[in-house]
Design a protein around this motif. Sequence first.
Motif, PDB file in Angstrom:
ATOM      1  N   PHE A  17       1.800  15.656  -8.743  1.00 33.58           N
ATOM      2  CA  PHE A  17       0.929  14.536  -9.082  1.00 33.58           C
ATOM      3  C   PHE A  17       0.523  13.846  -7.791  1.00 33.58           C
ATOM      4  N   ARG A  18      -0.729  13.402  -7.715  1.00 32.89           N
ATOM      5  CA  ARG A  18      -1.224  12.710  -6.516  1.00 32.89           C
ATOM      6  C   ARG A  18      -1.572  11.268  -6.839  1.00 32.89           C
ATOM      7  N   ARG A  19      -1.215  10.390  -5.917  1.00 34.84           N
ATOM      8  CA  ARG A  19      -1.577   8.978  -6.012  1.00 34.84           C
ATOM      9  C   ARG A  19      -1.499   8.403  -4.609  1.00 34.84           C
ATOM     10  N   ALA A  20      -2.373   7.488  -4.298  1.00 32.39           N
ATOM     11  CA  ALA A  20      -2.378   6.771  -3.011  1.00 32.39           C
ATOM     12  C   ALA A  20      -2.467   7.721  -1.815  1.00 32.39           C
ATOM     13  N   GLY A  21      -3.182   8.844  -2.001  1.00 33.42           N
ATOM     14  CA  GLY A  21      -3.387   9.772  -0.897  1.00 33.42           C
ATOM     15  C   GLY A  21      -2.206  10.682  -0.593  1.00 33.42           C
ATOM     16  N   HIS A  22      -1.210  10.733  -1.478  1.00 31.45           N
ATOM     17  CA  HIS A  22      -0.026  11.555  -1.261  1.00 31.45           C
ATOM     18  C   HIS A  22       0.275  12.394  -2.499  1.00 31.45           C
ATOM     19  N   ALA A  30      10.816  12.122  -0.604  1.00 34.34           N
ATOM     20  CA  ALA A  30      11.389  10.969   0.099  1.00 34.34           C
ATOM     21  C   ALA A  30      10.481  10.513   1.234  1.00 34.34           C
ATOM     22  N   PHE A  31      10.422   9.211   1.407  1.00 32.89           N
ATOM     23  CA  PHE A  31       9.638   8.586   2.475  1.00 32.89           C
ATOM     24  C   PHE A  31      10.438   7.429   3.057  1.00 32.89           C
ATOM     25  N   VAL A  32      10.279   7.174   4.333  1.00 34.94           N
ATOM     26  CA  VAL A  32      10.833   5.957   4.920  1.00 34.94           C
ATOM     27  C   VAL A  32      10.185   4.783   4.191  1.00 34.94           C
ATOM     28  N   ALA A  33      10.957   3.741   3.921  1.00 34.38           N
ATOM     29  CA  ALA A  33      10.504   2.643   3.055  1.00 34.38           C
ATOM     30  C   ALA A  33       9.182   2.018   3.495  1.00 34.38           C
ATOM     31  N   ASP A  34       8.925   1.941   4.794  1.00 37.44           N
ATOM     32  CA  ASP A  34       7.683   1.299   5.250  1.00 37.44           C
ATOM     33  C   ASP A  34       6.549   2.302   5.494  1.00 37.44           C
ATOM     34  N   HIS A  35       6.670   3.512   4.957  1.00 37.28           N
ATOM     35  CA  HIS A  35       5.645   4.547   5.137  1.00 37.28           C
ATOM     36  C   HIS A  35       4.300   4.149   4.522  1.00 37.28           C
ATOM     37  N   SER A  37       1.315   1.581   2.852  1.00 34.06           N
ATOM     38  CA  SER A  37       0.758   0.234   2.951  1.00 34.06           C
ATOM     39  C   SER A  37       1.143  -0.531   1.680  1.00 34.06           C
ATOM     40  N   GLU A  38       0.959  -1.824   1.680  1.00 33.20           N
ATOM     41  CA  GLU A  38       1.265  -2.628   0.491  1.00 33.20           C
ATOM     42  C   GLU A  38       0.439  -2.164  -0.704  1.00 33.20           C
ATOM     43  N   ARG A  41       1.820   1.262  -1.952  1.00 30.97           N
ATOM     44  CA  ARG A  41       3.104   1.080  -2.643  1.00 30.97           C
ATOM     45  C   ARG A  41       2.881   0.468  -4.022  1.00 30.97           C
ATOM     46  N   ALA A  42       1.975  -0.516  -4.125  1.00 34.78           N
ATOM     47  CA  ALA A  42       1.684  -1.138  -5.417  1.00 34.78           C
ATOM     48  C   ALA A  42       1.092  -0.112  -6.394  1.00 34.78           C
ATOM     49  N   ALA A  43       0.194   0.740  -5.914  1.00 37.96           N
ATOM     50  CA  ALA A  43      -0.415   1.762  -6.773  1.00 37.96           C
ATOM     51  C   ALA A  43       0.630   2.768  -7.247  1.00 37.96           C
ATOM     52  N   ILE A  44       1.537   3.152  -6.365  1.00 41.06           N
ATOM     53  CA  ILE A  44       2.589   4.104  -6.727  1.00 41.06           C
ATOM     54  C   ILE A  44       3.533   3.487  -7.753  1.00 41.06           C
TER      55      ILE A  44
END
Length: 66
Positions: A17-22, A30-35, A37-38, A41-44
């Motif tokens: 599944f794709r969302r927010a360009g990923h 897994a991603f580092v927590a600050d990977h 943008s705000e 992260r909100a969209a995900i």
Amino acid sequence: MHKSILAIVVFASAATFRRAGHGFTDKGTAFVADHFSEQQRAAIEAEPRLSVKAVSYTHLTLPTTP
């Protein structure tokens, strides 16, 4: 010395599944927590086909030699 790394693991409800360009998988990505943008992260977090789990990894940092 021990160092903690804050991360998020994103799980998709489908195989992919794709969302927010990923891209995300049902196995978890897994991603580092600050990977993200705000806005990303909100969209995900708002996407019902994704679930987000915050995790903390601790690893041993060894001294380096010059």
